[in-house]
Design a protein around this motif. Structure first.
Motif, PDB file in Angstrom:
ATOM      1  N   VAL A  39     -39.765  17.026 -19.127  1.00  0.00           N
ATOM      2  CA  VAL A  39     -40.259  17.811 -20.259  1.00  0.00           C
ATOM      3  C   VAL A  39     -39.118  17.938 -21.261  1.00  0.00           C
ATOM      4  CG1 VAL A  39     -41.151  20.052 -20.987  1.00  0.00           C
ATOM      5  CG2 VAL A  39     -41.877  19.084 -18.815  1.00  0.00           C
ATOM      6  N   CYS A  40     -39.431  17.671 -22.519  1.00  0.00           N
ATOM      7  CA  CYS A  40     -38.432  17.709 -23.583  1.00  0.00           C
ATOM      8  C   CYS A  40     -38.030  19.158 -23.890  1.00  0.00           C
ATOM      9  CB  CYS A  40     -38.988  17.037 -24.835  1.00  0.00           C
ATOM     10  SG  CYS A  40     -37.859  17.059 -26.229  1.00  0.00           S
ATOM     11  N   GLU A  51     -44.834  11.177 -23.722  1.00  0.00           N
ATOM     12  CA  GLU A  51     -45.676  11.172 -24.920  1.00  0.00           C
ATOM     13  C   GLU A  51     -44.886  10.839 -26.181  1.00  0.00           C
ATOM     14  OE1 GLU A  51     -47.813  14.828 -25.192  1.00  0.00           O
ATOM     15  OE2 GLU A  51     -48.801  14.524 -23.250  1.00  0.00           O
ATOM     16  N   GLY A  52     -43.607  11.124 -26.195  1.00  0.00           N
ATOM     17  CA  GLY A  52     -42.757  10.783 -27.331  1.00  0.00           C
ATOM     18  C   GLY A  52     -43.145  11.476 -28.621  1.00  0.00           C
ATOM     19  N   ARG A  53     -43.354  12.773 -28.581  1.00  0.00           N
ATOM     20  CA  ARG A  53     -43.802  13.512 -29.769  1.00  0.00           C
ATOM     21  C   ARG A  53     -42.722  13.724 -30.816  1.00  0.00           C
ATOM     22  NH1 ARG A  53     -47.562  18.358 -27.306  1.00  0.00           N
ATOM     23  NH2 ARG A  53     -49.069  17.005 -26.274  1.00  0.00           N
ATOM     24  N   CYS A 110     -37.570  13.013 -27.810  1.00  0.00           N
ATOM     25  CA  CYS A 110     -38.402  12.421 -26.745  1.00  0.00           C
ATOM     26  C   CYS A 110     -38.356  10.904 -26.816  1.00  0.00           C
ATOM     27  CB  CYS A 110     -39.858  12.842 -26.876  1.00  0.00           C
ATOM     28  SG  CYS A 110     -40.212  14.555 -26.551  1.00  0.00           S
ATOM     29  N   ARG A 111     -38.524  10.368 -28.006  1.00  0.00           N
ATOM     30  CA  ARG A 111     -38.546   8.917 -28.164  1.00  0.00           C
ATOM     31  C   ARG A 111     -37.210   8.292 -27.776  1.00  0.00           C
ATOM     32  NH1 ARG A 111     -41.975  10.622 -32.343  1.00  0.00           N
ATOM     33  NH2 ARG A 111     -40.318  10.728 -33.897  1.00  0.00           N
ATOM     34  N   ALA A 112     -36.114   8.945 -28.144  1.00  0.00           N
ATOM     35  CA  ALA A 112     -34.792   8.427 -27.786  1.00  0.00           C
ATOM     36  C   ALA A 112     -34.576   8.480 -26.270  1.00  0.00           C
ATOM     37  CB  ALA A 112     -33.709   9.222 -28.503  1.00  0.00           C
ATOM     38  N   SER A 113     -34.983   9.565 -25.642  1.00  0.00           N
ATOM     39  CA  SER A 113     -34.835   9.681 -24.190  1.00  0.00           C
ATOM     40  C   SER A 113     -35.698   8.660 -23.469  1.00  0.00           C
ATOM     41  CB  SER A 113     -35.215  11.085 -23.728  1.00  0.00           C
ATOM     42  OG  SER A 113     -34.325  12.026 -24.242  1.00  0.00           O
TER      43      SER A 113
END
Length: 63
Positions: free
Chosen positions: A7-8, A17-19, A23-26
């Motif tokens: 969870v971000c 989900e990359g919201r 999130c997208r970088a991780s």
């Protein structure tokens, strides 16, 4: 560790989900870690046990 359970801390959404940019970088970093990064520890232990058994069987047959 797989990113589907993370969870971000930035947006409190699942990392898969990359919201948000964090999130997208991780998610990208976790996907690039290698082929065994997604396996859980029990799968790695089972794989290691099979490998050791195969080597022991091979050593026994050559003697």
């Amino acid at each position: 560790m797989t990113y589907d359970r993370l969870v971000c801390a930035n947006c409190a959404a699942p990392v898969s989900e990359g919201r948000c940019p964090v999130c997208r970088a991780s998610r990208e970093r976790l996907q690039q870690e290698g082929p065994f990064a997604g396996l859980n520890p029990m799968a790695l232990i089972a794989l290691l046990a099979v490998l050791i058994a195969a080597v022991a069987l091979l050593a026994h047959q050559t003697v």
